[in-house]
Design an enzyme around this catalytic site. Structure first.
Site, PDB file in Angstrom:
ATOM      1  N   PRO A   1       9.936  -7.376   0.886  1.00 51.02           N
ATOM      2  CA  PRO A   1       9.212  -8.622   0.652  1.00 51.02           C
ATOM      3  C   PRO A   1       8.130  -8.848   1.699  1.00 51.02           C
ATOM      4  O   PRO A   1       8.335  -8.580   2.884  1.00 51.02           O
ATOM      5  CB  PRO A   1      10.307  -9.689   0.805  1.00 51.02           C
ATOM      6  CG  PRO A   1      11.247  -9.086   1.794  1.00 51.02           C
ATOM      7  CD  PRO A   1      11.245  -7.611   1.520  1.00 51.02           C
TER       8      PRO A   1
ATOM      9  N   TYR B   1      -9.419 -12.225  -5.270  1.00 54.32           N
ATOM     10  CA  TYR B   1      -8.457 -12.330  -6.386  1.00 54.32           C
ATOM     11  C   TYR B   1      -8.591 -13.643  -7.148  1.00 54.32           C
ATOM     12  O   TYR B   1      -7.641 -14.041  -7.842  1.00 54.32           O
ATOM     13  CB  TYR B   1      -7.006 -12.260  -5.859  1.00 54.32           C
ATOM     14  CG  TYR B   1      -6.761 -11.212  -4.827  1.00 54.32           C
ATOM     15  CD1 TYR B   1      -6.734  -9.858  -5.162  1.00 54.32           C
ATOM     16  CD2 TYR B   1      -6.557 -11.557  -3.497  1.00 54.32           C
ATOM     17  CE1 TYR B   1      -6.515  -8.894  -4.200  1.00 54.32           C
ATOM     18  CE2 TYR B   1      -6.335 -10.594  -2.530  1.00 54.32           C
ATOM     19  CZ  TYR B   1      -6.318  -9.269  -2.890  1.00 54.32           C
ATOM     20  OH  TYR B   1      -6.102  -8.325  -1.939  1.00 54.32           O
TER      21      TYR B   1
ATOM     22  N   CYS C   1     -23.140 -15.347   4.409  1.00 54.95           N
ATOM     23  CA  CYS C   1     -24.276 -15.190   3.496  1.00 54.95           C
ATOM     24  C   CYS C   1     -23.904 -14.363   2.284  1.00 54.95           C
ATOM     25  O   CYS C   1     -24.347 -13.213   2.116  1.00 54.95           O
ATOM     26  CB  CYS C   1     -25.453 -14.584   4.246  1.00 54.95           C
ATOM     27  SG  CYS C   1     -25.914 -15.621   5.625  1.00 54.95           S
TER      28      CYS C   1
HETATM   29  N1  LLP Z   1       5.795  -2.846  -1.082  1.00 53.68           N
HETATM   30  C1  LLP Z   1       4.682  -2.209  -1.495  1.00 53.68           C
HETATM   31  C2  LLP Z   1       4.738  -0.791  -1.759  1.00 53.68           C
HETATM   32  C3  LLP Z   1       3.485  -2.951  -1.655  1.00 53.68           C
HETATM   33  O1  LLP Z   1       2.400  -2.309  -2.070  1.00 53.68           O
HETATM   34  C4  LLP Z   1       3.465  -4.335  -1.382  1.00 53.68           C
HETATM   35  C5  LLP Z   1       2.242  -5.121  -1.534  1.00 53.68           C
HETATM   36  C6  LLP Z   1       4.661  -4.940  -0.937  1.00 53.68           C
HETATM   37  C7  LLP Z   1       5.802  -4.177  -0.814  1.00 53.68           C
HETATM   38  C8  LLP Z   1       4.734  -6.405  -0.612  1.00 53.68           C
HETATM   39  O2  LLP Z   1       4.503  -7.170  -1.731  1.00 53.68           O
HETATM   40  P1  LLP Z   1       4.730  -8.770  -1.697  1.00 53.68           P
HETATM   41  O3  LLP Z   1       6.208  -9.016  -1.533  1.00 53.68           O
HETATM   42  O4  LLP Z   1       3.955  -9.306  -0.578  1.00 53.68           O
HETATM   43  O5  LLP Z   1       4.225  -9.213  -3.017  1.00 53.68           O
HETATM   44  N2  LLP Z   1      -3.644  -8.874  -1.034  1.00 53.68           N
HETATM   45  C9  LLP Z   1      -3.001  -9.277  -2.265  1.00 53.68           C
HETATM   46  C10 LLP Z   1      -1.630  -8.696  -2.398  1.00 53.68           C
HETATM   47  C11 LLP Z   1      -1.585  -7.197  -2.228  1.00 53.68           C
HETATM   48  C12 LLP Z   1      -0.190  -6.647  -2.315  1.00 53.68           C
HETATM   49  C13 LLP Z   1      -0.171  -5.235  -1.877  1.00 53.68           C
HETATM   50  N3  LLP Z   1       1.120  -4.617  -1.867  1.00 53.68           N
HETATM   51  C14 LLP Z   1      -3.001 -10.799  -2.339  1.00 53.68           C
HETATM   52  O6  LLP Z   1      -3.494 -11.453  -1.410  1.00 53.68           O
HETATM   53  O7  LLP Z   1      -2.556 -11.376  -3.326  1.00 53.68           O
END
Ligand code: LLP
Length: 421
Positions: A275, A317, A345
């Site tokens: 997570p 996003y 900018c």
């Molecule tokens: N494991 C892997 C292999 C991942 O690629 C990611 C996130 C996570 C775990 C963690 O995911 P989470 O629990 O945070 O959803 N920048 C984007 C989100 C990119 C997520 C990338 N991978 C945003 O701001 O929405």
């Protein structure tokens, strides 16, 4: 649930008025709440009580050492995606044996560092990566514990830019090749296939698409075991969504854990969870100052001292973040639609268009809520803007865990070429 609340009309993080931080540290500044990080970690771990599990916090969500060390103290592991994150996680006190290494493009130097540290697991995403890892492991006289990240061809919903589980995405190995790949892995001297890994996307509000992917993983684990490969771990990635606004209603950690319990019934494996957002997202806010209120062509632009270089999610996003004034507006304050923009900018340097806001004037301070995950980590020094400061609060005190660089600090990172006097 988080610990950012109005007390006597002033927005606080735990016991600290955010105004104090804005005044003493300046803006833009990220502020994290220890109590919220602890709460999120505990809610998730309690939901998995009774199972063998490792919570490998996804450092990419918020890699500040102040945050990672707070989680390390609670017993968290880490999911890292680069040599830099590996170094930071180790530095923050996460033991190597609780670290998993994900990502499609691991370099030789990164694989070597992780092997030398003795991490828990490599999440391998291709055959050439496995060959490279095997070669390096053999040269070091080690055996690398691996899981293949399998691509389940499941659409998790959510924004296209954060969806990962489809055939068109670069992530993972193909499902139909998994059996063969594991057989080859088992035959390699430097590789020990111990797990299966999946991650289908981020900000997933409904656990049902995950159930479909995880059921496929369980079937694969059974098949591999029948094939004589001793799979002992299931890494289910991250992805559970969080509320960014009061109308968001993501499935709870308890529901997520219950679904996983149902899916894995009858097989004895260590669960690995990665997570990121669920731990850090609502544990952080970004403070900004109103520089100007500009009326033009019938529109009102509220121009801040923070921009897309500080908080990139809206530009990348189409994300929106709740915005609270550090001084609580009157309950009957009239709302007026304004465009909240930054100083950069670029046309996309716009946090939100026509957002109904109470009256705002120069030098009012605001907080972008739910900015703890994918906030500071995605920031840049575009326009030679110093990176935002980062602060962590614990009860009535706070600590600056990344000072704002000065212009001298920024300039010191670069040189004139040797041929210019
Ligand atoms: N494991 C892997 C292999 C991942 O690629 C990611 C996130 C996570 C775990 C963690 O995911 P989470 O629990 O945070 O959803 N920048 C984007 C989100 C990119 C997520 C990338 N991978 C945003 O701001 O929405």
């Amino acid at each position: 649930m988080h610990h950012f609340n109005y007390v006597d009309g002033r927005l606080h993080c735990e016991g600290v008025p955010l105004e104090d931080i804005a005044r003493e540290v300046g803006t833009p500044t990220y502020v994290y709440s220890t109590a919220t990080l602890e709460r999120h970690y505990k809610v998730l771990s309690e939901a998995f009580d009774g199972s063998k599990y490792l919570i490998a916090y996804s450092v990419k969500a918020c890699g500040n050492i102040g945050v990672v060390s707070t989680l390390a103290k609670l017993g968290a592991g880490a999911d890292v995606v680069s040599g830099g994150e590996l170094a930071k996680a180790l530095h923050a006190g996460i033991p190597a044996e609780k670290i998993v290494f994900s990502g499609v493009g691991k370099t030789r130097a990164e694989l070597t560092a992780a092997l030398e540290a003795g991490i828990h697991q490599f999440n391998v995403e291709s055959f050439p990566e496995m060959e490279r890892l095997n070669e390096i492991a053999m040269s070091l006289g080690k055996k690398a514990p691996i899981a293949f990240r399998v691509n389940p061809h499941v659409d998790a919903g959510g924004h296209a830019n954060i969806s990962t589980g489809g055939a068109e995405h670069k992530f993972g190995i193909a499902w139909h090749e998994a059996g063969e790949m594991y057989a080859q892995a088992a035959a390699m001297e430097g590789i020990n296939p111990v797990g299966v890994d999946v991650h289908i996307g981020s900000q997933i509000m409904d656990v049902e698409p995950m159930r479909i992917a995880f059921e496929k993983v369980v079937t694969l684990v059974r098949e591999l075991r029948e094939q004589g490969i001793n799979i002992q771990r299931m890494d289910l990635g991250g992805g559970l969504g969080i509320p960014y606004s009061p109308k968001d209603n993501p499935d709870s950690p308890a529901k997520y854990a219950q679904m996983i319990r149902e899916v894995k019934q009858g097989i004895d494996v260590q669960l690995i969870l990665e997570p990121g957002r669920m731990i850090a997202g609502n544990a952080g806010v970004m403070l900004a100052n109103v520089e100007y209120v500009k009326e033009r062509d019938g529109r009102t632009f509220v121009i801040l001292d923070s921009g897309m270089n500080d908080l990139a999610r809206p530009a990348l996003y189409d994300a929106t973040h709740e915005i609270n004034l550090l001084n609580e507006p009157a309950a009957d304050a009239s709302l007026k639609p304004v465009d909240i923009v930054g100083p950069v900018c670029e046309t996309t340097d716009r946090f939100e268009e026509a957002r109904p806001m109470p009256p705002l004037k120069q030098d009012d301070k605001i907080a972008f809520m739910s900015a703890g995950a994918y906030g500071a980590v995605l920031s840049s020094q575009y326009n030679a803007r110093p990176l935002a400061a980062e602060v962590i609060v614990n009860g009535d005190s706070y600590s600056v865990v990344r000072p704002r660089p000065s212009y001298e600090d920024i300039i010191a990172l670069e040189n004139q070429p040797s041929w210019i006097e």
